[in-house]
Design an enzyme around this catalytic site. Structure first.
Site, mmCIF file in Angstrom:
data_model
loop_
_atom_site.group_PDB
_atom_site.id
_atom_site.type_symbol
_atom_site.label_atom_id
_atom_site.label_comp_id
_atom_site.label_asym_id
_atom_site.label_seq_id
_atom_site.Cartn_x
_atom_site.Cartn_y
_atom_site.Cartn_z
ATOM 1 N N LYS A 145 2.127 9.398 5.769
ATOM 2 C CA LYS A 145 2.555 10.182 6.922
ATOM 3 C C LYS A 145 3.861 10.927 6.621
ATOM 4 O O LYS A 145 4.776 10.371 6.022
ATOM 5 C CB LYS A 145 2.724 9.276 8.137
ATOM 6 C CG LYS A 145 1.414 8.608 8.558
ATOM 7 C CD LYS A 145 1.558 7.774 9.812
ATOM 8 C CE LYS A 145 2.452 6.578 9.603
ATOM 9 N NZ LYS A 145 2.424 5.638 10.737
ATOM 10 N N GLY A 202 6.075 3.962 19.271
ATOM 11 C CA GLY A 202 4.667 3.600 19.190
ATOM 12 C C GLY A 202 3.775 4.609 18.502
ATOM 13 O O GLY A 202 2.547 4.488 18.556
ATOM 14 N N THR A 203 4.357 5.595 17.829
ATOM 15 C CA THR A 203 3.514 6.608 17.173
ATOM 16 C C THR A 203 2.625 6.007 16.092
ATOM 17 O O THR A 203 1.438 6.320 16.000
ATOM 18 C CB THR A 203 4.376 7.732 16.555
ATOM 19 O OG1 THR A 203 5.398 7.134 15.749
ATOM 20 C CG2 THR A 203 5.020 8.593 17.623
ATOM 21 N N GLY A 204 3.193 5.136 15.253
ATOM 22 C CA GLY A 204 2.405 4.536 14.180
ATOM 23 C C GLY A 204 1.294 3.647 14.712
ATOM 24 O O GLY A 204 0.163 3.672 14.211
ATOM 25 N N CYS A 205 1.626 2.858 15.728
ATOM 26 C CA CYS A 205 0.619 1.992 16.356
ATOM 27 C C CYS A 205 -0.515 2.829 16.936
ATOM 28 O O CYS A 205 -1.701 2.530 16.739
ATOM 29 C CB CYS A 205 1.249 1.170 17.481
ATOM 30 S SG CYS A 205 2.672 0.187 17.002
ATOM 31 N N THR A 213 9.076 9.017 20.623
ATOM 32 C CA THR A 213 8.177 8.687 19.516
ATOM 33 C C THR A 213 7.901 7.187 19.376
ATOM 34 O O THR A 213 7.367 6.752 18.358
ATOM 35 C CB THR A 213 8.757 9.206 18.191
ATOM 36 O OG1 THR A 213 10.081 8.662 18.020
ATOM 37 C CG2 THR A 213 8.820 10.721 18.169
#
Length: 269
Positions: free
Chosen positions: A168, A203-206, A201
């Site tokens: 990412k 919790g973006t990865g989750c 942002t």
């Protein structure tokens, strides 16, 4: 299924994953690895689940429900990683691993001694790994500042046994945010989207990894799942809810409200 920590603030972890599953029309199940006391300002406390109870949660769900895809998020300790790995070895599912290490507020969500267990036990089971740049640096021991270094880091990660890796690009600079996707068979593509200057942002990865999991559960190919998940998280970031006084959560409603008029740019190798 999501195997992750509970976020009492609702923006990340189990809560973000189940919201994503629901928005994408799949039935979500959950295995809680740790309870956290947190909000948009940071993590105030962590209370881990016992490894035996983590295993029991997984087994009980699989005994009754037909789980098609699994994602892991916050696993916290080496013993929990070992337990999850040993239990999932026996399951015929696609596995999305989000190597959650540090919360947006800076709290450590993975014990330092757990990195070796992640690399040696869980990653060889992974259909796809979704690290951000700092997480990829920890996993590979490299500094990553360029596309060339991203490619070298991806090669190192693939050598650990994962089938594919989404590197990412959110932590790099530039007008565009570009995610680089590498497969163990040597194929590659990249997804380009506008970089959004925002603090909303959490919790973006989750959310991104949960969206991949949901689309895999629906039967999409891995490439289709990654591209559509990118649309989901991009819209969630571009249309923030603006709640909380710190790193606010992304907007899980946005995809279903605006997906028909939105595309990301895909670059083939």
């Amino acid at each position: 299924m999501t195997i992750a920590g509970s976020d009492s603030g609702g923006g990340a972890g189990i809560q973000a994953d189940l919201k994503t599953f629901q928005e994408l029309g799949v039935f979500g199940t959950s295995v809680i690895t740790a309870l956290t006391a947190q909000n948009t300002l940071g993590v105030e406390g962590i209370f881990p689940t016992t490894p035996d109870f983590v295993k029991q949660q997984i087994e009980v769900v699989f005994q009754d429900l037909a789980v098609k895809a699994v994602k892991t998020g916050m696993l916290f300790s080496p013993t929990i990683i070992e337990t999850v790995s040993d239990t999932l070895k026996e399951k015929d599912v696609q596995l999305v691993v989000d190597p959650v290490m540090i919360a947006k507020g800076g709290a450590n969500l993975l014990q330092s001694e757990a990195v070796d267990a992640l690399k040696s036990q869980l990653l060889p089971l992974a259909t796809v790994l979704t690290p951000n740049i700092p997480e990829a640096e920890v996993i590979t021991g490299m500094s990553i500042h360029s596309v060339n270094e991203i490619e070298k880091a991806a090669e190192k990660i693939l050598s650990l046994g994962v089938e594919s890796v989404v590197m990412k690009g959110g932590h790099l600079s530039g007008k565009e945010a570009i995610d680089h996707v590498y497969f163990k068979d040597g194929s590659y593509f990249a997804i380009q989207s506008n970089r959004v200057n925002t603090t909303q942002t959490h919790g973006t990865g989750c959310t991104f990894s949960a969206a991949i999991t949901a689309f895999l559960g629906q039967g999409k190919t891995l490439k289709e799942a990654i591209i559509e998940a990118k649309k989901f998280i991009q819209l969630a970031i571009e249309h923030p809810l603006n709640i909380g006084h710190g790193h606010g959560p992304t907007n899980h409603f946005a995809y279903n409200q605006m997906k028909k008029s939105f595309e990301v740019v895909v670059h083939e190798s």
